[in-house]
Scaffold this motif. Structure first.
Motif, PDB file in Angstrom:
ATOM      1  N   THR A 141     -26.203  33.050 -27.740  1.00  0.00           N
ATOM      2  CA  THR A 141     -26.153  34.501 -27.571  1.00  0.00           C
ATOM      3  C   THR A 141     -25.244  34.878 -26.409  1.00  0.00           C
ATOM      4  OG1 THR A 141     -28.385  34.777 -28.465  1.00  0.00           O
ATOM      5  CG2 THR A 141     -27.521  36.568 -27.123  1.00  0.00           C
ATOM      6  N   HIS A 142     -25.343  34.132 -25.314  1.00  0.00           N
ATOM      7  CA  HIS A 142     -24.508  34.410 -24.146  1.00  0.00           C
ATOM      8  C   HIS A 142     -23.024  34.322 -24.512  1.00  0.00           C
ATOM      9  CE1 HIS A 142     -22.987  34.214 -20.010  1.00  0.00           C
ATOM     10  NE2 HIS A 142     -22.253  33.192 -20.410  1.00  0.00           N
ATOM     11  N   HIS A 143     -22.627  33.252 -25.177  1.00  0.00           N
ATOM     12  CA  HIS A 143     -21.211  33.061 -25.496  1.00  0.00           C
ATOM     13  C   HIS A 143     -20.733  34.058 -26.555  1.00  0.00           C
ATOM     14  CE1 HIS A 143     -20.745  29.627 -22.918  1.00  0.00           C
ATOM     15  NE2 HIS A 143     -21.725  28.984 -23.511  1.00  0.00           N
ATOM     16  N   LEU A 144     -21.586  34.379 -27.501  1.00  0.00           N
ATOM     17  CA  LEU A 144     -21.191  35.350 -28.522  1.00  0.00           C
ATOM     18  C   LEU A 144     -21.007  36.740 -27.922  1.00  0.00           C
ATOM     19  CD1 LEU A 144     -23.427  34.190 -31.509  1.00  0.00           C
ATOM     20  CD2 LEU A 144     -20.927  34.253 -31.467  1.00  0.00           C
ATOM     21  N   GLU A 145     -21.878  37.123 -27.006  1.00  0.00           N
ATOM     22  CA  GLU A 145     -21.731  38.426 -26.356  1.00  0.00           C
ATOM     23  C   GLU A 145     -20.482  38.454 -25.475  1.00  0.00           C
ATOM     24  OE1 GLU A 145     -25.448  39.058 -24.393  1.00  0.00           O
ATOM     25  OE2 GLU A 145     -26.435  39.835 -26.210  1.00  0.00           O
ATOM     26  N   ALA A 146     -20.164  37.324 -24.824  1.00  0.00           N
ATOM     27  CA  ALA A 146     -18.943  37.255 -24.018  1.00  0.00           C
ATOM     28  C   ALA A 146     -17.717  37.390 -24.911  1.00  0.00           C
ATOM     29  CB  ALA A 146     -18.898  35.938 -23.241  1.00  0.00           C
ATOM     30  N   LEU A 147     -17.736  36.759 -26.067  1.00  0.00           N
ATOM     31  CA  LEU A 147     -16.616  36.866 -27.007  1.00  0.00           C
ATOM     32  C   LEU A 147     -16.491  38.280 -27.553  1.00  0.00           C
ATOM     33  CD1 LEU A 147     -17.042  33.515 -28.972  1.00  0.00           C
ATOM     34  CD2 LEU A 147     -15.061  34.158 -27.584  1.00  0.00           C
ATOM     35  N   THR A 148     -17.621  38.948 -27.771  1.00  0.00           N
ATOM     36  CA  THR A 148     -17.585  40.334 -28.234  1.00  0.00           C
ATOM     37  C   THR A 148     -16.881  41.224 -27.213  1.00  0.00           C
ATOM     38  OG1 THR A 148     -19.650  40.048 -29.471  1.00  0.00           O
ATOM     39  CG2 THR A 148     -18.986  42.303 -28.953  1.00  0.00           C
ATOM     40  N   GLY A 149     -17.219  41.034 -25.931  1.00  0.00           N
ATOM     41  CA  GLY A 149     -16.557  41.795 -24.879  1.00  0.00           C
ATOM     42  C   GLY A 149     -15.078  41.484 -24.797  1.00  0.00           C
ATOM     43  N   LEU A 150     -14.716  40.212 -24.968  1.00  0.00           N
ATOM     44  CA  LEU A 150     -13.308  39.815 -24.925  1.00  0.00           C
ATOM     45  C   LEU A 150     -12.541  40.412 -26.097  1.00  0.00           C
ATOM     46  CD1 LEU A 150     -11.267  38.045 -23.375  1.00  0.00           C
ATOM     47  CD2 LEU A 150     -11.884  36.160 -24.902  1.00  0.00           C
ATOM     48  N   GLU A 151     -13.172  40.443 -27.253  1.00  0.00           N
ATOM     49  CA  GLU A 151     -12.509  41.032 -28.420  1.00  0.00           C
ATOM     50  C   GLU A 151     -12.232  42.517 -28.210  1.00  0.00           C
ATOM     51  OE1 GLU A 151     -13.506  41.932 -33.103  1.00  0.00           O
ATOM     52  OE2 GLU A 151     -14.470  40.220 -32.142  1.00  0.00           O
ATOM     53  N   ARG A 152     -13.180  43.221 -27.612  1.00  0.00           N
ATOM     54  CA  ARG A 152     -12.952  44.640 -27.333  1.00  0.00           C
ATOM     55  C   ARG A 152     -11.793  44.836 -26.352  1.00  0.00           C
ATOM     56  NH1 ARG A 152     -18.792  45.107 -26.363  1.00  0.00           N
ATOM     57  NH2 ARG A 152     -19.836  45.719 -28.292  1.00  0.00           N
ATOM     58  N   GLU A 153     -11.686  43.921 -25.405  1.00  0.00           N
ATOM     59  CA  GLU A 153     -10.692  44.062 -24.336  1.00  0.00           C
ATOM     60  C   GLU A 153      -9.275  43.742 -24.800  1.00  0.00           C
ATOM     61  OE1 GLU A 153      -9.731  41.988 -19.998  1.00  0.00           O
ATOM     62  OE2 GLU A 153     -11.694  41.741 -20.943  1.00  0.00           O
ATOM     63  N   LEU A 154      -9.116  42.738 -25.657  1.00  0.00           N
ATOM     64  CA  LEU A 154      -7.783  42.246 -26.025  1.00  0.00           C
ATOM     65  C   LEU A 154      -7.192  43.052 -27.181  1.00  0.00           C
ATOM     66  CD1 LEU A 154      -8.284  38.392 -25.689  1.00  0.00           C
ATOM     67  CD2 LEU A 154      -7.225  39.975 -24.077  1.00  0.00           C
ATOM     68  N   SER A 155      -6.819  44.282 -26.894  1.00  0.00           N
ATOM     69  CA  SER A 155      -6.254  45.171 -27.912  1.00  0.00           C
ATOM     70  C   SER A 155      -4.732  45.063 -27.974  1.00  0.00           C
ATOM     71  CB  SER A 155      -6.660  46.613 -27.611  1.00  0.00           C
ATOM     72  OG  SER A 155      -6.248  46.974 -26.298  1.00  0.00           O
ATOM     73  N   ILE A 156      -4.166  43.981 -27.453  1.00  0.00           N
ATOM     74  CA  ILE A 156      -2.715  43.812 -27.348  1.00  0.00           C
ATOM     75  C   ILE A 156      -2.085  43.788 -28.737  1.00  0.00           C
ATOM     76  CG2 ILE A 156      -0.910  42.296 -26.438  1.00  0.00           C
ATOM     77  CD1 ILE A 156      -3.274  41.192 -24.589  1.00  0.00           C
ATOM     78  N   SER A 157      -1.007  44.537 -28.890  1.00  0.00           N
ATOM     79  CA  SER A 157      -0.358  44.681 -30.189  1.00  0.00           C
ATOM     80  C   SER A 157       0.867  43.780 -30.293  1.00  0.00           C
ATOM     81  CB  SER A 157       0.055  46.133 -30.415  1.00  0.00           C
ATOM     82  OG  SER A 157       0.843  46.251 -31.590  1.00  0.00           O
ATOM     83  N   ALA A 158       1.024  43.144 -31.459  1.00  0.00           N
ATOM     84  CA  ALA A 158       2.195  42.310 -31.713  1.00  0.00           C
ATOM     85  C   ALA A 158       3.462  43.145 -31.814  1.00  0.00           C
ATOM     86  CB  ALA A 158       1.984  41.507 -32.994  1.00  0.00           C
ATOM     87  N   ARG A 159       3.312  44.450 -31.959  1.00  0.00           N
ATOM     88  CA  ARG A 159       4.483  45.324 -31.992  1.00  0.00           C
ATOM     89  C   ARG A 159       5.062  45.550 -30.608  1.00  0.00           C
ATOM     90  NH1 ARG A 159       2.247  50.531 -34.755  1.00  0.00           N
ATOM     91  NH2 ARG A 159       0.340  49.840 -33.695  1.00  0.00           N
ATOM     92  N   LEU A 160       4.292  45.197 -29.573  1.00  0.00           N
ATOM     93  CA  LEU A 160       4.710  45.479 -28.202  1.00  0.00           C
ATOM     94  C   LEU A 160       4.938  44.230 -27.361  1.00  0.00           C
ATOM     95  CD1 LEU A 160       2.202  48.396 -27.501  1.00  0.00           C
ATOM     96  CD2 LEU A 160       4.589  48.567 -28.229  1.00  0.00           C
ATOM     97  N   VAL A 161       4.437  43.089 -27.787  1.00  0.00           N
ATOM     98  CA  VAL A 161       4.600  41.850 -27.019  1.00  0.00           C
ATOM     99  C   VAL A 161       4.971  40.710 -27.959  1.00  0.00           C
ATOM    100  CG1 VAL A 161       2.893  42.576 -25.289  1.00  0.00           C
ATOM    101  CG2 VAL A 161       2.169  41.169 -27.228  1.00  0.00           C
ATOM    102  N   ASN A 162       5.544  39.655 -27.370  1.00  0.00           N
ATOM    103  CA  ASN A 162       5.813  38.440 -28.126  1.00  0.00           C
ATOM    104  C   ASN A 162       4.545  37.596 -28.181  1.00  0.00           C
ATOM    105  OD1 ASN A 162       8.583  39.018 -28.546  1.00  0.00           O
ATOM    106  ND2 ASN A 162       9.078  38.258 -26.483  1.00  0.00           N
ATOM    107  N   VAL A 163       4.204  37.138 -29.356  1.00  0.00           N
ATOM    108  CA  VAL A 163       2.965  36.386 -29.556  1.00  0.00           C
ATOM    109  C   VAL A 163       3.304  34.922 -29.819  1.00  0.00           C
ATOM    110  CG1 VAL A 163       0.883  36.163 -30.953  1.00  0.00           C
ATOM    111  CG2 VAL A 163       1.857  38.427 -30.503  1.00  0.00           C
ATOM    112  N   PRO A 164       2.710  33.978 -29.082  1.00  0.00           N
ATOM    113  CA  PRO A 164       2.952  32.553 -29.322  1.00  0.00           C
ATOM    114  C   PRO A 164       2.600  32.154 -30.753  1.00  0.00           C
ATOM    115  CG  PRO A 164       1.762  32.882 -27.262  1.00  0.00           C
ATOM    116  CD  PRO A 164       1.772  34.199 -27.962  1.00  0.00           C
ATOM    117  N   ASP A 165       3.323  31.178 -31.273  1.00  0.00           N
ATOM    118  CA  ASP A 165       3.085  30.727 -32.645  1.00  0.00           C
ATOM    119  C   ASP A 165       1.656  30.208 -32.819  1.00  0.00           C
ATOM    120  OD1 ASP A 165       5.668  31.368 -33.299  1.00  0.00           O
ATOM    121  OD2 ASP A 165       6.449  29.330 -33.028  1.00  0.00           O
TER     122      ASP A 165
END
Length: 227
Positions: A141-165
């Protein structure tokens, strides 16, 4: 101390609130009115602690001991142990940069609660299973909730940055086909990790805890990562 002698949950929580208020008061620049408000809250919490009985009316059962022990995982261990391992690893690698030191954690969490064989007739195989099941549930539960928070935070768009392969491949294998996240590979990659960990949780404890997501993944490991 033996778990049956540990502080009551209400005492533990009140002491934690007092600590948080004292740290907030010391580290924050407050107006006179704000300081007075914090002082009032502190007085209230101290009064509650003062008027709370420290001794339980009944001795804890083994299930209560398990619950009390797991309280410390979220309270400190999930934060302190990874930080300790990271600090020790960084210090050793700074001293010996050419040596691949401490690939595995130096300190790991463990507990004898629910599994101690000291003659207690109530510590059975069922109790040991219950204790390990509860610990797994708390950790997942701890790790899943941490991942949920990380998913909300990482809204970075591939249209604006270069994404590693590698990240693009991880996002593509995530199983997340939502059109709303089509240009958000970081978010999709983390969601895929949540899906795999959720599948692991379902296999280990028979359910998906809070923070989990069912992406229909029967596999519990990504083909590129077997850790």
């Amino acid at each position: 101390a033996h778990p049956t002698e540990t502080r009551r949950r209400t005492v533990f929580e009140t002491q934690s609130r007092i600590t948080e208020l004292m740290r907030f008061r010391e580290r924050t620049s407050l107006t006179e009115e704000e300081t007075a408000d914090v002082d009032l809250q502190l007085r209230r919490q101290v009064l509650v602690l003062w008027q709370t009985a420290l001794i339980r009316l009944a001795r804890l059962r083994i299930q209560d001991e398990i619950d009390v022990g797991l309280r410390y995982y979220d309270a400190a261990l999930f934060d302190v142990i990874p930080r300790l391992n990271a600090d020790v690893r960084a210090s050793l690698r700074a001293r010996w940069p050419d040596a691949d030191i401490l690939r595995e954690p130096l300190v790991r969490m463990g507990s004898w609660i629910g599994g101690d064989r000291d003659g207690n007739p109530y510590v059975t195989a069922e109790v040991a299973h219950r204790a390990s099941f509860a610990a797994a549930q708390v950790a997942l539960t701890h790790h899943l909730e941490a991942l949920t928070g990380l998913e909300r935070e990482l809204s970075i768009s591939a249209r604006l940055v270069n994404v590693p392969d590698e990240l693009e491949q991880l996002a593509a294998a995530s199983g997340d086909d939502s059109p709303f996240r089509a240009d958000e590979p970081f978010r999709r990659a983390v969601r895929g990790i949540r899906g795999r960990l959720s599948a692991s949780a379902s296999a280990i404890i028979g359910e998906i805890p809070d923070g989990g997501v069912d992406l229909g993944r029967g596999d519990r490991h990504h083909p590129r990562s077997q850790q």
